[in-house]
Scaffold this motif. Structure first.
Motif, PDB file in Angstrom:
ATOM      1  N   GLU A 243       0.760  -1.423   0.246  1.00 56.37           N
ATOM      2  CA  GLU A 243      -0.023  -0.292   0.431  1.00 56.37           C
ATOM      3  C   GLU A 243       0.989   1.267  -0.002  1.00 56.37           C
ATOM      4  N   ARG A 244       2.124   0.935   1.302  1.00 57.41           N
ATOM      5  CA  ARG A 244       2.928   2.280   1.079  1.00 57.41           C
ATOM      6  C   ARG A 244       3.286   2.540  -0.571  1.00 57.41           C
ATOM      7  N   ALA A 245       4.315   1.783  -1.589  1.00 57.10           N
ATOM      8  CA  ALA A 245       4.750   1.858  -3.020  1.00 57.10           C
ATOM      9  C   ALA A 245       2.908   2.302  -3.748  1.00 57.10           C
ATOM     10  N   ALA A 246       2.468   1.727  -3.258  1.00 53.94           N
ATOM     11  CA  ALA A 246       1.115   2.362  -4.834  1.00 53.94           C
ATOM     12  C   ALA A 246       1.150   4.118  -4.194  1.00 53.94           C
ATOM     13  N   LEU A 249       3.415   5.584  -6.136  1.00 57.09           N
ATOM     14  CA  LEU A 249       3.474   5.864  -7.518  1.00 57.09           C
ATOM     15  C   LEU A 249       1.819   5.951  -7.870  1.00 57.09           C
ATOM     16  N   SER A 250       0.648   6.697  -7.058  1.00 57.36           N
ATOM     17  CA  SER A 250      -0.778   7.249  -7.186  1.00 57.36           C
ATOM     18  C   SER A 250      -0.888   6.038  -8.413  1.00 57.36           C
ATOM     19  N   VAL A 251      -1.114   4.670  -7.877  1.00 60.56           N
ATOM     20  CA  VAL A 251      -1.297   3.302  -8.548  1.00 60.56           C
ATOM     21  C   VAL A 251      -2.682   2.941  -6.943  1.00 60.56           C
ATOM     22  N   VAL A 252      -4.128   2.440  -8.105  1.00 60.69           N
ATOM     23  CA  VAL A 252      -4.843   1.888  -7.154  1.00 60.69           C
ATOM     24  C   VAL A 252      -4.504   0.786  -5.811  1.00 60.69           C
ATOM     25  N   TRP A 253      -4.994   0.591  -4.583  1.00 58.52           N
ATOM     26  CA  TRP A 253      -4.675   0.076  -3.610  1.00 58.52           C
ATOM     27  C   TRP A 253      -5.867  -1.019  -4.200  1.00 58.52           C
ATOM     28  N   ALA A 263       0.282  -4.448 -10.606  1.00 57.74           N
ATOM     29  CA  ALA A 263      -0.265  -3.361 -10.981  1.00 57.74           C
ATOM     30  C   ALA A 263       1.372  -2.978 -11.932  1.00 57.74           C
ATOM     31  N   THR A 264       0.939  -1.837 -13.387  1.00 61.85           N
ATOM     32  CA  THR A 264       1.691  -1.873 -14.710  1.00 61.85           C
ATOM     33  C   THR A 264       1.890  -0.715 -14.331  1.00 61.85           C
ATOM     34  N   VAL A 265       2.680   0.295 -14.385  1.00 59.23           N
ATOM     35  CA  VAL A 265       3.184   1.553 -14.317  1.00 59.23           C
ATOM     36  C   VAL A 265       4.273   2.114 -14.726  1.00 59.23           C
TER      37      VAL A 265
END
Length: 309
Positions: A243-246, A249-253, A263-265
């Motif tokens: 969750e911290r990395a999400a 990186l502005s990724v939906v958790w 996720a694909t970033v």
């Protein structure tokens, strides 16, 4: 609403000169019929406003007429003082001019609005550059600004990132942009972007230029930023993250059974992604591309060996 619109019409005609009813309607987002009624109201109030018919016609205020505006509301007065950025104004050589203008505006405000303005300035401070931005000198900023304002061609020696690192350029400066504490000049004859702090030498030419009618500085800068972001994101990486990395990186958790999500970033390059992902430590695991995963694994092994010793 109507009184505010009447003031807006008067200000537009004072600052821009002759304008047609259609132009005023577009600017104020009202109908042409509404503009006609507002112009009649201004006439009735004694404003020396007249109109000319025909293709080159339009409304115009009698030469020399100026209105004294005392109708600023609280939000407008606060916004005017908040928009005065002392740092950039001083860099352009306009620090004292800005201070004098604000002093005159403040003196013209009613006592209640002066109190709002003082409270705004005591509680809000704008510091645009990032924490780790270097306070680099921009010795030729005022010369560039003068060339922009007066439409004067300049010769510069410019430092760039690729070989040859120093090049000579003839520039027609169309406009200046301040982005995150850094000044950029947009210059022709085909618009390009240059960092002002990378100008090593500058010589004004005894030559003038005219900015093309179709050039729009704000539109150019918007497109430039979009192109820049597109160039940065040249690849993708598949990652498993906490969750911290999400959040970083502005990724939906959407966590799985092991409290991680896949996720694909977008990534700029393997080198850049390697450095950025290392900052997240064990909160990120790269699955693809394999080369990036191997490089991170190798770095992690080196770190483990270093600290084990």
């Amino acid at each position: 609403m109507k009184s505010s619109r009447l003031v807006s019409i008067l200000l537009l005609l004072q600052t821009r000169g002759r304008m047609t009813a259609a132009q005023l309607a577009d600017e104020l987002e009202v109908s042409v019929r509404t503009v006609y009624r507002d112009v009649e109201a201004l006439h009735a109030a004694g404003v020396p406003l007249y109109g000319d018919a025909g293709h080159a016609g339009g409304y115009q205020v009698l030469a020399g007429y100026r209105t004294k505006l005392t109708g600023l509301n609280t939000g407008e007065a606060e916004a005017l003082f908040l928009s005065g950025i002392p740092g950039p104004a001083a860099e352009l050589g306009l620090g004292s001019v800005l201070a004098a203008a604000q002093l005159k505006l403040r003196a013209a405000l009613p006592a209640e609005l002066r109190g709002h303005v003082d409270r705004m300035q005591s509680r809000f401070h704008l510091d645009a550059p990032g924490w780790y931005a270097k306070d680099e000198p921009v010795p030729f900023l005022q010369d560039v600004a003068d060339a922009v304002w007066n439409g004067r061609v300049i010769d510069v020696r410019y430092r760039r990132w690729k070989e040859p690192t120093e090049v000579d350029r003839r520039l027609e400066p169309y406009g200046l942009v301040l982005k995150a504490g850094r000044w950029y000049v947009i210059a022709g004859p085909w618009p390009r972007t240059f960092r002002v702090d990378q100008i090593l030498q500058l010589t004004p030419r005894d030559e003038r230029f005219t900015v093309p009618d179709e050039f729009d500085l704000a539109a150019y800068w918007q497109q430039y930023q979009e192109d820049f972001r597109a160039r940065l994101q040249r690849g993708e990486a598949v990652v498993r993250i906490t969750e911290r990395a999400a959040e970083a990186l502005s990724v939906v958790w959407a966590p799985g059974a092991d409290s991680r999500t896949t996720a694909t970033v977008p990534i700029e390059s393997l080198d850049h992604a390697h450095g950025e992902f290392l900052k997240l430590g064990a909160d990120i695991e790269v699955m693809e591309p394999a080369e990036l995963r191997d490089r991170l694994a190798g770095t992690a092994a080196q770190l483990a060996a270093l600290y084990a010793s």
